[in-house]
Design a protein around this motif. Structure first.
Motif, short mmCIF file in Angstrom:
data_model
loop_
_atom_site.label_atom_id
_atom_site.label_comp_id
_atom_site.label_asym_id
_atom_site.label_seq_id
_atom_site.Cartn_x
_atom_site.Cartn_y
_atom_site.Cartn_z
N VAL A 89 -3.85 -72.59 52.34
CA VAL A 89 -4.68 -73.06 53.45
C VAL A 89 -6.09 -72.54 53.20
O VAL A 89 -6.37 -71.36 53.38
N LYS A 90 -6.95 -73.44 52.75
CA LYS A 90 -8.32 -73.07 52.42
C LYS A 90 -9.29 -73.82 53.31
O LYS A 90 -9.08 -74.99 53.61
N VAL A 91 -10.34 -73.13 53.73
CA VAL A 91 -11.39 -73.76 54.52
C VAL A 91 -12.73 -73.43 53.88
O VAL A 91 -12.88 -72.42 53.21
N LYS A 92 -13.67 -74.32 54.11
CA LYS A 92 -15.03 -74.10 53.63
C LYS A 92 -15.88 -73.80 54.86
O LYS A 92 -15.94 -74.60 55.79
N ALA A 93 -16.51 -72.64 54.88
CA ALA A 93 -17.27 -72.21 56.05
C ALA A 93 -18.72 -71.92 55.65
O ALA A 93 -18.98 -71.49 54.52
N LEU A 94 -19.61 -72.16 56.57
CA LEU A 94 -21.00 -71.74 56.36
C LEU A 94 -21.04 -70.22 56.31
O LEU A 94 -20.38 -69.55 57.10
#
Length: 112
Positions: A89-94
């Protein structure tokens, strides 16, 4: 009739014992200086420290996002960080939404 006009002019004339006009602004200047040193300056220093901390994020760091998610940084570029919240479970965040870098859990507490 002349005496009443003279009385009116004397009453309208400024008193000789009044301080100059710039002295009345001194409390406002003092409040501005106090506001600067006790509120604005520490806040700017805190923002600078936070910005430096966020810019020093590297692969493998455990971070806390602004939304409350805790994850491990997988990849970092100029504006974004890819964070693994759970296995696969990967997310791209600022990077600006990352609130803190969490120290590793194996270290001793600071107060021991």
């Amino acid at each position: 009739m002349t005496s009443s006009i003279l009385d009116i002019l004397q009453a309208a004339a400024p008193a000789a014992g009044e301080p100059p006009a710039w002295v009345t602004f001194m409390p406002f200047v003092g409040m501005a200086v106090i506001f600067w040193f006790f509120i604005l300056r520490p806040q700017m220093r805190q923002q600078k420290d936070q910005r430096e901390k966020i810019n020093s994020i590297k692969r493998g760091d455990q971070v806390l996002t602004g939304g409350g998610f805790l994850g491990k940084v997988i990849k970092v570029d100029d504006q974004y960080a890819e964070i693994e919240l759970a296995p696969n479970v990967k997310v791209k965040a600022l990077k600006s939404t990352i609130s803190d870098i969490v120290p590793p859990t194996g270290s001793a507490p600071a107060n021991d």
